[in-house]
Design a protein around this motif. Structure first.
Motif, PDB file in Angstrom:
ATOM      1  N   SER A   1       0.754  -1.104   0.242  1.00  0.00           N
ATOM      2  CA  SER A   1      -0.002  -0.079  -0.143  1.00  0.00           C
ATOM      3  C   SER A   1       0.890   1.117   0.077  1.00  0.00           C
ATOM      4  CB  SER A   1      -0.873   0.013   1.057  1.00  0.00           C
ATOM      5  OG  SER A   1      -0.276   0.296   2.421  1.00  0.00           O
ATOM      6  N   VAL A   2       0.212   2.222  -0.473  1.00  0.00           N
ATOM      7  CA  VAL A   2       0.987   3.726  -0.116  1.00  0.00           C
ATOM      8  C   VAL A   2      -0.155   4.498   0.545  1.00  0.00           C
ATOM      9  CG1 VAL A   2       2.110   3.675  -2.532  1.00  0.00           C
ATOM     10  CG2 VAL A   2      -0.153   4.352  -2.227  1.00  0.00           C
ATOM     11  N   TYR A   3       0.540   5.358   1.440  1.00  0.00           N
ATOM     12  CA  TYR A   3      -0.236   5.935   2.363  1.00  0.00           C
ATOM     13  C   TYR A   3       0.268   7.283   2.901  1.00  0.00           C
ATOM     14  CZ  TYR A   3       2.790   4.519   6.330  1.00  0.00           C
ATOM     15  OH  TYR A   3       3.728   4.739   7.245  1.00  0.00           O
ATOM     16  N   GLY A   4      -0.227   8.201   3.211  1.00  0.00           N
ATOM     17  CA  GLY A   4       0.245   9.206   3.741  1.00  0.00           C
ATOM     18  C   GLY A   4      -0.793  10.525   4.080  1.00  0.00           C
ATOM     19  N   ASP A   5      -0.200  11.382   4.886  1.00  0.00           N
ATOM     20  CA  ASP A   5      -1.266  12.623   5.383  1.00  0.00           C
ATOM     21  C   ASP A   5      -0.966  13.868   4.586  1.00  0.00           C
ATOM     22  OD1 ASP A   5      -2.863  13.110   7.947  1.00  0.00           O
ATOM     23  OD2 ASP A   5      -1.617  14.706   7.710  1.00  0.00           O
ATOM     24  N   ILE A   6      -1.788  14.584   4.091  1.00  0.00           N
ATOM     25  CA  ILE A   6      -1.614  15.861   3.500  1.00  0.00           C
ATOM     26  C   ILE A   6      -2.317  17.051   4.093  1.00  0.00           C
ATOM     27  CG2 ILE A   6      -1.986  17.182   1.186  1.00  0.00           C
ATOM     28  CD1 ILE A   6      -2.068  14.033  -0.168  1.00  0.00           C
ATOM     29  N   GLY A   7      -1.524  18.114   4.532  1.00  0.00           N
ATOM     30  CA  GLY A   7      -2.069  19.238   5.397  1.00  0.00           C
ATOM     31  C   GLY A   7      -2.937  19.845   4.461  1.00  0.00           C
ATOM     32  N   LEU A   8      -4.168  20.522   4.999  1.00  0.00           N
ATOM     33  CA  LEU A   8      -4.848  21.464   4.234  1.00  0.00           C
ATOM     34  C   LEU A   8      -4.749  22.860   4.937  1.00  0.00           C
ATOM     35  CD1 LEU A   8      -7.866  18.982   3.363  1.00  0.00           C
ATOM     36  CD2 LEU A   8      -5.915  19.576   1.760  1.00  0.00           C
ATOM     37  N   GLY A   9      -3.980  23.184   5.615  1.00  0.00           N
ATOM     38  CA  GLY A   9      -3.908  24.283   6.373  1.00  0.00           C
ATOM     39  C   GLY A   9      -5.098  24.344   7.145  1.00  0.00           C
ATOM     40  N   LYS A  10      -5.897  25.487   7.004  1.00  0.00           N
ATOM     41  CA  LYS A  10      -7.105  25.704   8.059  1.00  0.00           C
ATOM     42  C   LYS A  10      -8.287  24.694   7.757  1.00  0.00           C
ATOM     43  CE  LYS A  10      -6.156  30.560   8.790  1.00  0.00           C
ATOM     44  NZ  LYS A  10      -6.796  31.867   8.585  1.00  0.00           N
ATOM     45  N   GLY A  11      -8.062  23.810   6.523  1.00  0.00           N
ATOM     46  CA  GLY A  11      -9.103  22.859   6.127  1.00  0.00           C
ATOM     47  C   GLY A  11      -8.795  21.615   6.624  1.00  0.00           C
ATOM     48  N   GLY A  12      -7.865  21.428   7.797  1.00  0.00           N
ATOM     49  CA  GLY A  12      -7.775  20.310   8.196  1.00  0.00           C
ATOM     50  C   GLY A  12      -6.690  19.468   7.559  1.00  0.00           C
TER      51      GLY A  12
ATOM     52  N   TRP B   1      -9.478   9.562   4.523  1.00  0.00           N
ATOM     53  CA  TRP B   1      -9.896  10.209   5.930  1.00  0.00           C
ATOM     54  C   TRP B   1      -9.852  11.647   5.936  1.00  0.00           C
ATOM     55  CZ3 TRP B   1     -13.364   8.347   9.230  1.00  0.00           C
ATOM     56  CH2 TRP B   1     -13.256   7.123   9.496  1.00  0.00           C
ATOM     57  N   TRP B   2     -10.944  12.547   5.742  1.00  0.00           N
ATOM     58  CA  TRP B   2     -10.684  13.971   6.152  1.00  0.00           C
ATOM     59  C   TRP B   2     -10.874  14.191   7.442  1.00  0.00           C
ATOM     60  CZ3 TRP B   2     -14.796  18.108   5.476  1.00  0.00           C
ATOM     61  CH2 TRP B   2     -14.650  19.351   5.666  1.00  0.00           C
ATOM     62  N   ASN B   3      -9.589  14.956   7.945  1.00  0.00           N
ATOM     63  CA  ASN B   3      -9.880  15.242   9.573  1.00  0.00           C
ATOM     64  C   ASN B   3     -10.120  16.722   9.403  1.00  0.00           C
ATOM     65  OD1 ASN B   3      -8.778  12.537  10.815  1.00  0.00           O
ATOM     66  ND2 ASN B   3      -7.172  13.141   9.582  1.00  0.00           N
ATOM     67  N   THR B   4     -11.378  16.917   9.591  1.00  0.00           N
ATOM     68  CA  THR B   4     -11.875  18.205   9.648  1.00  0.00           C
ATOM     69  C   THR B   4     -11.356  19.163  10.387  1.00  0.00           C
ATOM     70  OG1 THR B   4     -13.688  18.321  11.187  1.00  0.00           O
ATOM     71  CG2 THR B   4     -14.118  17.183   8.883  1.00  0.00           C
ATOM     72  N   PRO B   5     -11.450  20.701  10.214  1.00  0.00           N
ATOM     73  CA  PRO B   5     -10.832  21.600  11.087  1.00  0.00           C
ATOM     74  C   PRO B   5     -11.611  21.406  12.654  1.00  0.00           C
ATOM     75  CG  PRO B   5     -11.606  22.554   9.076  1.00  0.00           C
ATOM     76  CD  PRO B   5     -11.913  21.165   9.107  1.00  0.00           C
ATOM     77  N   LEU B   6     -13.058  20.909  12.554  1.00  0.00           N
ATOM     78  CA  LEU B   6     -13.513  20.734  13.907  1.00  0.00           C
ATOM     79  C   LEU B   6     -12.802  19.403  14.486  1.00  0.00           C
ATOM     80  CD1 LEU B   6     -15.827  21.568  15.825  1.00  0.00           C
ATOM     81  CD2 LEU B   6     -17.482  19.641  14.444  1.00  0.00           C
ATOM     82  N   GLU B   7     -12.033  19.920  15.628  1.00  0.00           N
ATOM     83  CA  GLU B   7     -11.199  19.380  16.381  1.00  0.00           C
ATOM     84  C   GLU B   7     -11.881  17.867  16.863  1.00  0.00           C
ATOM     85  OE1 GLU B   7      -7.997  20.461  17.596  1.00  0.00           O
ATOM     86  OE2 GLU B   7      -7.744  18.199  17.719  1.00  0.00           O
ATOM     87  N   GLY B   8     -11.510  16.715  16.405  1.00  0.00           N
ATOM     88  CA  GLY B   8     -12.170  15.498  16.687  1.00  0.00           C
ATOM     89  C   GLY B   8     -13.378  14.899  15.845  1.00  0.00           C
TER      90      GLY B   8
ATOM     91  N   ALA C   1      16.002  18.114  15.933  1.00  0.00           N
ATOM     92  CA  ALA C   1      15.311  19.389  16.111  1.00  0.00           C
ATOM     93  C   ALA C   1      15.625  20.110  17.350  1.00  0.00           C
ATOM     94  CB  ALA C   1      13.739  19.071  15.986  1.00  0.00           C
ATOM     95  N   ASP C   2      15.769  21.392  17.058  1.00  0.00           N
ATOM     96  CA  ASP C   2      15.958  22.368  18.538  1.00  0.00           C
ATOM     97  C   ASP C   2      14.512  22.977  18.882  1.00  0.00           C
ATOM     98  OD1 ASP C   2      18.449  21.558  19.024  1.00  0.00           O
ATOM     99  OD2 ASP C   2      19.135  22.887  17.398  1.00  0.00           O
ATOM    100  N   SER C   3      13.714  23.262  17.765  1.00  0.00           N
ATOM    101  CA  SER C   3      12.407  23.830  17.931  1.00  0.00           C
ATOM    102  C   SER C   3      11.402  23.069  16.861  1.00  0.00           C
ATOM    103  CB  SER C   3      12.574  25.402  17.739  1.00  0.00           C
ATOM    104  OG  SER C   3      12.827  25.344  16.188  1.00  0.00           O
ATOM    105  N   LEU C   4      10.336  23.265  17.446  1.00  0.00           N
ATOM    106  CA  LEU C   4       9.072  22.659  16.630  1.00  0.00           C
ATOM    107  C   LEU C   4       7.937  23.760  16.547  1.00  0.00           C
ATOM    108  CD1 LEU C   4       8.855  19.097  18.039  1.00  0.00           C
ATOM    109  CD2 LEU C   4       9.473  19.576  15.718  1.00  0.00           C
ATOM    110  N   SER C   5       7.304  23.661  15.506  1.00  0.00           N
ATOM    111  CA  SER C   5       5.907  24.520  15.608  1.00  0.00           C
ATOM    112  C   SER C   5       4.853  23.884  16.362  1.00  0.00           C
ATOM    113  CB  SER C   5       5.403  24.983  14.103  1.00  0.00           C
ATOM    114  OG  SER C   5       4.988  23.798  13.452  1.00  0.00           O
ATOM    115  N   ALA C   6       3.899  24.492  16.833  1.00  0.00           N
ATOM    116  CA  ALA C   6       2.704  23.794  17.466  1.00  0.00           C
ATOM    117  C   ALA C   6       2.033  22.595  16.712  1.00  0.00           C
ATOM    118  CB  ALA C   6       1.615  24.971  17.961  1.00  0.00           C
ATOM    119  N   ASP C   7       1.883  23.093  15.305  1.00  0.00           N
ATOM    120  CA  ASP C   7       1.234  22.219  14.535  1.00  0.00           C
ATOM    121  C   ASP C   7       2.235  20.916  14.235  1.00  0.00           C
ATOM    122  OD1 ASP C   7      -0.777  23.596  14.071  1.00  0.00           O
ATOM    123  OD2 ASP C   7       0.017  24.660  12.091  1.00  0.00           O
TER     124      ASP C   7
END
Lengths: 413, 141
Positions: free
Chosen positions: A169-180, A228-235, B38-44
């Protein structure tokens, strides 16, 4: 020679002794003694023993109307990180649910995981299939509130069909900024079925007639994925999953007065192409967990003899869903409930054998970090998931409500 | 007036984000094994570590999370968004499905610092008044 049916008691006793004697810590074994620079091995494990008792039908095990202890699972897991970016891990597993599993040890997974970056990674070997909230952790009782997962989506007996496959499999996590963020996994490989697994037992039961003889099941290739979309709403996360199974097949024979051999039983191969899609929602907020999932499948089946199609194709569309919630009161007590419905074919809902609904109420106790005890009640309607005509004669099945009690204790280290 | 409201909103937003970050490490500091690059990390980035989105340091060394049940639960919840039980279950799910390494645990602050000092790639959150020896402090930006 140790009787296989007593092997689980031995495993449970050994595990309990290890836990009691060693404070239930995980084990870390350094390899320095054998003159190597390899890092240490981490060992973890679990063992569960359950009780199933039901009021009207034998469900999951073959004699639950009298109470059954044939509800056991145990696993031992080893992991190490031998090189940069590299994780190797394997888990041996054995289980028994009624006449499925029968304590035969199997390799649950054994894989090498190579990390390129957070967004792109590989796994290869026998890998666990991601599908919905629970498929990858069906075996891990301590990772959920309920004893029995909604069986229309996570059938305890069908682990060999659903849990793992040999491939990659290939897998990963892609950040969407404020979009989770998005996490994904795409896999392909061969599914290997056990001759005493849930699919085999179901076929054996279904082809239990004077006019048919069941012989066995065969492995098949499969591709699929989970997003999976981990939404900006925590949890709060939303998931979609799906797979395509190519030509899952089983061998049997059917009575044919014109077939000259084998006492007039002509050999046939049943072939099924299966497609599935699943939608998952999960929201974890403070002590609450809310979950809902819906799974729909599409089966295209036909028979073959000598490589030639016999008769016409048949099609079915099983569907199942559940909604549930759990609340943790404190470190040692949690309760949960779910309602689920399953239909054997959306296009043929006509009687109690074509559906099953279940209200479940679970109590979970964690007396120690390494010990979990659960008690759970189920109120069912319908018999569409019994899958066992040997111990549940179809003529005796009706739409009346019926109860089931499940009790389970799990030790882990 | 419109501009004032905009500036006030921006100020409150910055204050809010700032206080969120301050709360994440309020009364606690992040430490790591001296091998950690690393010596520092962002909160994210710290959150990605505690939620298993990041499993390796730059260079490929495995990240090993160390925890002190009960005493670091609040700080871990602020960083990961998960309470103690959810966090424990989350990592058990990953570990038993071959997708991660379960955090190591220690009973007290001194043991936790010693565990981090002796474990390559280890990271932990410890009380701000902990005596630090043999570990490096990670600045959270």
């Amino acid at each position: 020679m140790i009787n296989k049916y007593h092997a689980h008691k031995l495993v449970l006793s050994i595990t309990a002794s290890i836990l009691a004697g060693c404070g239930a810590q995980a084990y870390e074994v350094a390899l320095t003694g054998i003159n190597t620079n390899l890092p240490s091995l981490d060992f973890h494990g679990f063992a569960s023993q359950g009780l199933l008792a039901s009021s009207q039908y034998n469900y999951l095990a073959d004699n639950t109307k009298s109470g059954s202890l044939k509800f056991f699972e145990a696993g031992v897991n080893v992991a190490m990180d031998p090189f940069p970016h590299t994780h190797i891990t394997a888990q041996g597993f054995m289980f028994d649910v009624g006449n499925v599993g029968q304590y035969d040890p199997v390799l649950d997974y054994g894989l090498i995981d190579y990390n390129i970056n957070d967004a792109f990674n590989f796994r290869a070997g026998r890998i666990i299939r991601p599908e919905g909230i629970y498929n990858a952790i069906q075996s891990v009782d301590l990772a959920r509130t309920s004893v029995i997962l909604p069986q229309g989506l996570y059938d305890s007996r069908w682990r060999d069909f659903t849990a793992s496959l040999d491939g990659g499999s290939v897998y990963g996590d892609i950040g969407l900024g404020k979009g989770g963020d998005l996490s994904y996994e795409i896999y392909a490989g061969m599914v290997n079925l056990a001759q005493n697994g849930g699919v085999a037992r179901w076929l054996e039961s279904s082809l239990n007639s004077p006019y048919t003889k069941y012989y066995g099941v065969n492995g098949f290739p499969e591709v699929g994925g989970q997003l999976w979309w981990n939404t900006p709403l925590e949890g709060f996360r939303v998931g979609v999953a799906g797979y395509q199974a190519f030509r899952f097949s089983y061998d049997y024979a059917a009575y044919n007065p014109f077939y000259p051999l084998n006492n007039h039983f002509a050999p046939l191969t049943g072939c099924v192409d299966a497609t599935e899609g699943m939608l998952s929602l999960e929201y974890v907020r403070k002590n609450w967990t809310f979950q809902a999932e819906n799974r729909i499948q599409y089966y295209d089946a036909h028979n073959e003899s000598g490589g030639q199609t016999v008769g016409s194709h048949t099609y079915s569309t099983p569907e199942a869903y559940y909604v549930g919630a759990a609340y943790r009161f404190n470190k040692w007590f949690e309760t949960g409930t779910y309602f689920t419905e399953a239909y054997t074919d959306l296009n043929k809902i006509n009687g109690p054998t074509t559906y099953q609904s279940d209200w479940a109420l679970s109590l979970r106790f964690d007396p120690k970090p390494w010990w979990v005890l659960k008690v759970e009640g189920h109120y069912n309607h319908g018999t569409g998931l019994l899958n066992d005509s040997f111990s549940n004669p179809p003529a005796n099945q009706n739409g009346d409500g019926w109860f089931m009690l499940a009790v389970k204790t799990t030790f882990s280290f | 007036m419109k501009s004032f409201i905009l500036k006030l909103g921006l100020f409150i937003a910055v204050l809010g984000v700032g206080s969120l970050r301050a709360r994440a490490l309020d009364g606690a500091v992040v430490i790591a094994n001296s091998s950690v690059p690393a010596d520092s990390l962002s909160a994210d980035a710290l959150k990605d570590i505690y939620t298993a989105n990041t499993k390796y340091w730059d260079g490929g060394q495995s990240i090993i999370i160390a925890v002190m049940p009960d005493q670091t639960d609040a700080a871990i919840q602020q960083v990961s968004g998960m309470d103690a039980n959810t966090f424990k279950t989350f990592w058990k799910r990953l570990m038993f499905s071959g997708r991660g390494k379960q955090p190591k645990s220690a009973d007290d602050t001194a043991s936790l610092v010693a565990l981090v000092a002796s474990t390559k790639g280890a990271i932990a959150i410890v009380p701000a008044d902990a005596t630090l020896s043999g570990v490096k402090k990670i600045e959270i930006k």
